[in-house]
Design a protein around this motif. Structure first.
Motif, PDB file in Angstrom:
ATOM      1  N   ALA A  61      53.810 135.259 133.326  1.00  0.00           N
ATOM      2  CA  ALA A  61      54.024 136.317 134.308  1.00  0.00           C
ATOM      3  C   ALA A  61      54.469 135.758 135.658  1.00  0.00           C
ATOM      4  CB  ALA A  61      52.741 137.141 134.477  1.00  0.00           C
ATOM      5  N   ILE A  62      54.003 134.567 136.022  1.00  0.00           N
ATOM      6  CA  ILE A  62      54.408 133.986 137.303  1.00  0.00           C
ATOM      7  C   ILE A  62      55.887 133.609 137.260  1.00  0.00           C
ATOM      8  CG2 ILE A  62      53.641 131.702 136.555  1.00  0.00           C
ATOM      9  CD1 ILE A  62      53.452 133.086 140.135  1.00  0.00           C
ATOM     10  N   VAL A  63      56.388 133.188 136.087  1.00  0.00           N
ATOM     11  CA  VAL A  63      57.819 132.883 135.946  1.00  0.00           C
ATOM     12  C   VAL A  63      58.636 134.169 136.004  1.00  0.00           C
ATOM     13  CG1 VAL A  63      59.559 131.834 134.460  1.00  0.00           C
ATOM     14  CG2 VAL A  63      57.301 130.800 134.649  1.00  0.00           C
ATOM     15  N   GLU A  64      58.158 135.217 135.351  1.00  0.00           N
ATOM     16  CA  GLU A  64      58.855 136.503 135.410  1.00  0.00           C
ATOM     17  C   GLU A  64      58.894 137.053 136.831  1.00  0.00           C
ATOM     18  OE1 GLU A  64      60.809 140.009 134.280  1.00  0.00           O
ATOM     19  OE2 GLU A  64      60.602 138.063 133.286  1.00  0.00           O
ATOM     20  N   LEU A  65      57.822 136.849 137.585  1.00  0.00           N
ATOM     21  CA  LEU A  65      57.815 137.284 138.981  1.00  0.00           C
ATOM     22  C   LEU A  65      58.854 136.522 139.794  1.00  0.00           C
ATOM     23  CD1 LEU A  65      56.294 139.082 141.077  1.00  0.00           C
ATOM     24  CD2 LEU A  65      54.812 137.116 141.499  1.00  0.00           C
ATOM     25  N   CYS A  66      58.985 135.220 139.554  1.00  0.00           N
ATOM     26  CA  CYS A  66      59.991 134.429 140.265  1.00  0.00           C
ATOM     27  C   CYS A  66      61.400 134.840 139.863  1.00  0.00           C
ATOM     28  CB  CYS A  66      59.768 132.944 139.994  1.00  0.00           C
ATOM     29  SG  CYS A  66      58.221 132.283 140.631  1.00  0.00           S
ATOM     30  N   ILE A  67      61.620 135.172 138.583  1.00  0.00           N
ATOM     31  CA  ILE A  67      62.942 135.599 138.132  1.00  0.00           C
ATOM     32  C   ILE A  67      63.335 136.908 138.794  1.00  0.00           C
ATOM     33  CG2 ILE A  67      64.236 136.413 136.124  1.00  0.00           C
ATOM     34  CD1 ILE A  67      62.720 134.371 134.455  1.00  0.00           C
ATOM     35  N   GLN A  68      62.415 137.867 138.839  1.00  0.00           N
ATOM     36  CA  GLN A  68      62.738 139.138 139.470  1.00  0.00           C
ATOM     37  C   GLN A  68      62.930 139.005 140.973  1.00  0.00           C
ATOM     38  OE1 GLN A  68      60.088 142.306 138.378  1.00  0.00           O
ATOM     39  NE2 GLN A  68      60.179 141.846 136.185  1.00  0.00           N
ATOM     40  N   ALA A  69      62.328 137.979 141.575  1.00  0.00           N
ATOM     41  CA  ALA A  69      62.465 137.779 143.019  1.00  0.00           C
ATOM     42  C   ALA A  69      63.676 136.952 143.406  1.00  0.00           C
ATOM     43  CB  ALA A  69      61.201 137.115 143.577  1.00  0.00           C
ATOM     44  N   GLY A  70      64.402 136.367 142.420  1.00  0.00           N
ATOM     45  CA  GLY A  70      65.625 135.669 142.791  1.00  0.00           C
ATOM     46  C   GLY A  70      65.909 134.375 142.068  1.00  0.00           C
ATOM     47  N   VAL A  71      65.020 133.894 141.200  1.00  0.00           N
ATOM     48  CA  VAL A  71      65.266 132.655 140.465  1.00  0.00           C
ATOM     49  C   VAL A  71      66.112 132.977 139.238  1.00  0.00           C
ATOM     50  CG1 VAL A  71      64.202 130.761 139.195  1.00  0.00           C
ATOM     51  CG2 VAL A  71      63.141 131.622 141.280  1.00  0.00           C
ATOM     52  N   ASP A  72      67.189 132.232 139.034  1.00  0.00           N
ATOM     53  CA  ASP A  72      68.100 132.442 137.903  1.00  0.00           C
ATOM     54  C   ASP A  72      67.879 131.351 136.866  1.00  0.00           C
ATOM     55  OD1 ASP A  72      69.310 134.686 139.072  1.00  0.00           O
ATOM     56  OD2 ASP A  72      70.681 133.412 140.227  1.00  0.00           O
ATOM     57  N   LEU A  73      67.520 131.762 135.650  1.00  0.00           N
ATOM     58  CA  LEU A  73      67.337 130.856 134.525  1.00  0.00           C
ATOM     59  C   LEU A  73      68.294 131.262 133.416  1.00  0.00           C
ATOM     60  CD1 LEU A  73      63.421 130.647 134.381  1.00  0.00           C
ATOM     61  CD2 LEU A  73      65.008 129.095 135.528  1.00  0.00           C
ATOM     62  N   GLU A  74      68.993 130.278 132.863  1.00  0.00           N
ATOM     63  CA  GLU A  74      69.972 130.569 131.818  1.00  0.00           C
ATOM     64  C   GLU A  74      69.311 131.130 130.552  1.00  0.00           C
ATOM     65  OE1 GLU A  74      72.207 127.099 131.044  1.00  0.00           O
ATOM     66  OE2 GLU A  74      73.115 126.986 133.053  1.00  0.00           O
ATOM     67  N   LYS A  75      68.128 130.667 130.254  1.00  0.00           N
ATOM     68  CA  LYS A  75      67.465 131.099 129.030  1.00  0.00           C
ATOM     69  C   LYS A  75      66.988 132.538 129.117  1.00  0.00           C
ATOM     70  CE  LYS A  75      64.081 129.418 125.665  1.00  0.00           C
ATOM     71  NZ  LYS A  75      63.025 128.411 125.395  1.00  0.00           N
ATOM     72  N   TYR A  76      66.697 133.008 130.328  1.00  0.00           N
ATOM     73  CA  TYR A  76      66.204 134.374 130.525  1.00  0.00           C
ATOM     74  C   TYR A  76      67.095 135.078 131.550  1.00  0.00           C
ATOM     75  CZ  TYR A  76      62.156 132.192 128.377  1.00  0.00           C
ATOM     76  OH  TYR A  76      61.335 131.490 127.533  1.00  0.00           O
ATOM     77  N   PRO A  77      68.232 135.612 131.104  1.00  0.00           N
ATOM     78  CA  PRO A  77      69.151 136.261 132.052  1.00  0.00           C
ATOM     79  C   PRO A  77      68.573 137.573 132.566  1.00  0.00           C
ATOM     80  CG  PRO A  77      69.906 136.591 129.813  1.00  0.00           C
ATOM     81  CD  PRO A  77      68.733 135.663 129.723  1.00  0.00           C
ATOM     82  N   TYR A 107      65.243 142.502 131.382  1.00  0.00           N
ATOM     83  CA  TYR A 107      66.628 142.196 131.767  1.00  0.00           C
ATOM     84  C   TYR A 107      67.065 143.046 132.948  1.00  0.00           C
ATOM     85  CZ  TYR A 107      71.713 142.195 131.613  1.00  0.00           C
ATOM     86  OH  TYR A 107      73.032 142.126 131.950  1.00  0.00           O
ATOM     87  N   ASP A 108      66.692 144.312 132.957  1.00  0.00           N
ATOM     88  CA  ASP A 108      67.030 145.225 134.046  1.00  0.00           C
ATOM     89  C   ASP A 108      65.745 145.906 134.496  1.00  0.00           C
ATOM     90  OD1 ASP A 108      68.175 146.869 135.887  1.00  0.00           O
ATOM     91  OD2 ASP A 108      69.422 147.995 134.483  1.00  0.00           O
ATOM     92  N   ARG A 109      65.157 145.407 135.571  1.00  0.00           N
ATOM     93  CA  ARG A 109      63.846 145.898 135.994  1.00  0.00           C
ATOM     94  C   ARG A 109      63.893 147.302 136.567  1.00  0.00           C
ATOM     95  NH1 ARG A 109      62.372 145.795 141.171  1.00  0.00           N
ATOM     96  NH2 ARG A 109      60.216 145.429 140.577  1.00  0.00           N
ATOM     97  N   VAL A 110      65.066 147.784 136.991  1.00  0.00           N
ATOM     98  CA  VAL A 110      65.188 149.126 137.568  1.00  0.00           C
ATOM     99  C   VAL A 110      65.783 150.096 136.559  1.00  0.00           C
ATOM    100  CG1 VAL A 110      66.251 150.479 139.410  1.00  0.00           C
ATOM    101  CG2 VAL A 110      65.339 148.226 139.904  1.00  0.00           C
ATOM    102  N   GLY A 111      66.826 149.690 135.860  1.00  0.00           N
ATOM    103  CA  GLY A 111      67.462 150.571 134.893  1.00  0.00           C
ATOM    104  C   GLY A 111      66.620 150.812 133.658  1.00  0.00           C
ATOM    105  N   LYS A 112      65.908 149.790 133.179  1.00  0.00           N
ATOM    106  CA  LYS A 112      65.041 149.926 132.008  1.00  0.00           C
ATOM    107  C   LYS A 112      63.741 149.173 132.282  1.00  0.00           C
ATOM    108  CE  LYS A 112      65.179 149.692 126.965  1.00  0.00           C
ATOM    109  NZ  LYS A 112      63.750 149.293 126.867  1.00  0.00           N
TER     110      LYS A 112
END
Length: 430
Positions: free
Chosen positions: A201-217, A180-185
């Motif tokens: 992992a490829i989806v998590e990489l896209c989320i951290q790079a700027g993709v917003d998904l409602e299921k994984y805030p 949820y917070d890649r820098v704080g935790k």
């Protein structure tokens, strides 16, 4: 006569002759080593990938250990010189990299297009997978190469037992913990392994790079964080907590008219139904547009494969991805997690913790290299002729048999310039 000829050479000439001879010999050995190792001046050349001989050994480091030690020393010296500093460069400061946001959306869309294309291609071209190991084969009949390493493979002389495969056998996306917070935790501890969801992992990489998904805030910051003696301090979160407490207190004092909660539930249900109908119409429209042309579908699937890989490489230059040195566990984020779930070699000495190191593209996206078959209707691949066969990623092999042109990057790996002899000609070939 030989003594006269040798006496005509002066000491300087003898020295020059020896120097040139050693130089020529060293050049020949260097060229031989380049040819044997598979590294060549041609960037399109790539040799057939070979599995690790001993799984108890650690995976090779992509970055040399000397470079990693030098970077750690430089970071420690910089931390001592400036204990409190504002982290300027993203994504280490918690902000997004602006030029990679569009790339992340492209990678996410390319992955969805790849999965949909593979599911349609598998209806025409069958895929076989071994029952006891991770070997995959493209074609109606499995090969006869004895490379099985599963349980009781010695009783079967390392022959594979084939069964029908699916999309997950063609391309494998390993899962990791969602942050949820890649820098704080940045770390997930062992007690949180059942709470934190695991996603590809490829989806998590896209989320951290700027993709917003409602299921994984995920948390998006507007101001960079500070580093205090190596620890991350976020003043923005403190301000946000104070503002939320004030807003809650004001709302409790000034309560307006009560709203029926059933009304909101009904509205949400109507919106979901309308979205489902719109998505169904859109999918039906797309399926009508795609048609039944197998060649066009294979070309689109191949393009989405290369688009996903090229975009993921760009993102991995900024966003760190970790892999265990002994097992296939992956984690996207500044650091690896602390969940004690490693069961590979030497895990007792680490108390089940993973030995994290820098990951490569094959660790993030499992290509599942398969043997290249020239003719699907021909005889099965023979074990005695395996040195004449090439390999390719399962996605590329599937798309090529569906009608897509062979990409230049995998021509040498597939060994298209090698003509394998017949089964009765094996003893005649040197």
């Amino acid at each position: 006569m030989q003594r006269r000829i040798l006496s005509q050479f002066s000491p300087s000439n003898k020295l020059n002759f020896r120097f040139t001879q050693n130089l020529l010999f060293s050049d020949n050995t260097q060229s031989l080593n380049l040819n044997l190792s598979g590294e060549c001046d041609d960037p399109l050349y790539s040799d057939v990938p070979k599995p690790r001989r001993d799984k108890s050994e650690r995976k090779p480091y992509p970055t040399p250990m000397k470079v990693l030690i030098r970077r750690a020393k430089e970071e420690r010296e910089a931390r001592k010189a400036e204990p409190v500093k504002l982290i300027e460069h993203p994504p280490a400061n918690g902000l997004l990299v602006p030029e990679l946001v569009d790339v992340a959306h492209q990678v996410y869309r390319a992955r969805q297009s790849l999965l949909s294309g593979l599911s349609k291609l598998l209806r025409v071209i069958p895929v076989q997978r071994c029952r006891f190991c991770s070997e995959v084969h493209i074609g109606p009949v499995g090969h006869e190469i004895r490379t099985c390493t599963g349980p009781k493979s010695g009783f079967r002389s390392a022959t594979h037992v084939w069964r029908k495969g699916g999309v997950i056998d063609v391309v494998f996306f390993p899962k990791c913990f969602h942050l949820y917070d890649r820098v704080g935790k940045p770390r997930v501890v062992h007690d949180e392994k059942q709470i934190v969801p695991r996603i590809p992992a490829i989806v998590e990489l896209c989320i951290q790079a700027g993709v917003d998904l409602e299921k994984y805030p995920t948390k998006r910051r507007t101001k960079p964080v500070y580093s205090v003696e190596g620890r991350i301090v976020d003043f923005e979160s403190v301000i946000e907590n104070n503002e939320t407490e004030r807003s809650l207190s004001l709302n409790s004092e000034n309560r307006g008219p009560q709203v029926d909660p059933n009304l909101e539930a009904k509205e949400d249900k109507m919106e979901k139904n309308s979205n489902i109908e719109e998505k169904g119409d859109l999918l039906h429209h797309l399926s009508d547009e795609e048609g039944t042309n197998l060649k066009e579908l294979s070309i689109r699937t191949m393009d989405s494969w290369f688009e996903m890989i090229s975009g993921a490489k760009k993102i991995m230059e900024k966003y760190t991805v970790w892999i265990c040195g002994y097992c296939p566990e992956v984690q996207v984020g500044p650091r690896g997690h602390k969940v004690r779930m490693c069961r590979a070699s030497k895990h007792q000495s680490r108390n089940g913790l993973h030995a994290w190191q820098e990951a490569t593209m094959d660790d993030l996206i499992g290509p599942n290299y398969v043997w290249h078959v020239r003719d699907l209707n021909g005889p099965a691949l023979d074990n005695n002729l395996k040195r004449y066969y090439g390999k390719a990623p399962a996605v590329v092999e599937l798309c090529v048999h569906a009608g897509s042109p062979i990409p230049d990057e995998y021509r040498s790996m597939m060994r298209l310039d090698v003509v394998p002899p017949g089964r009765d000609e094996v003893d005649l070939v040197a």
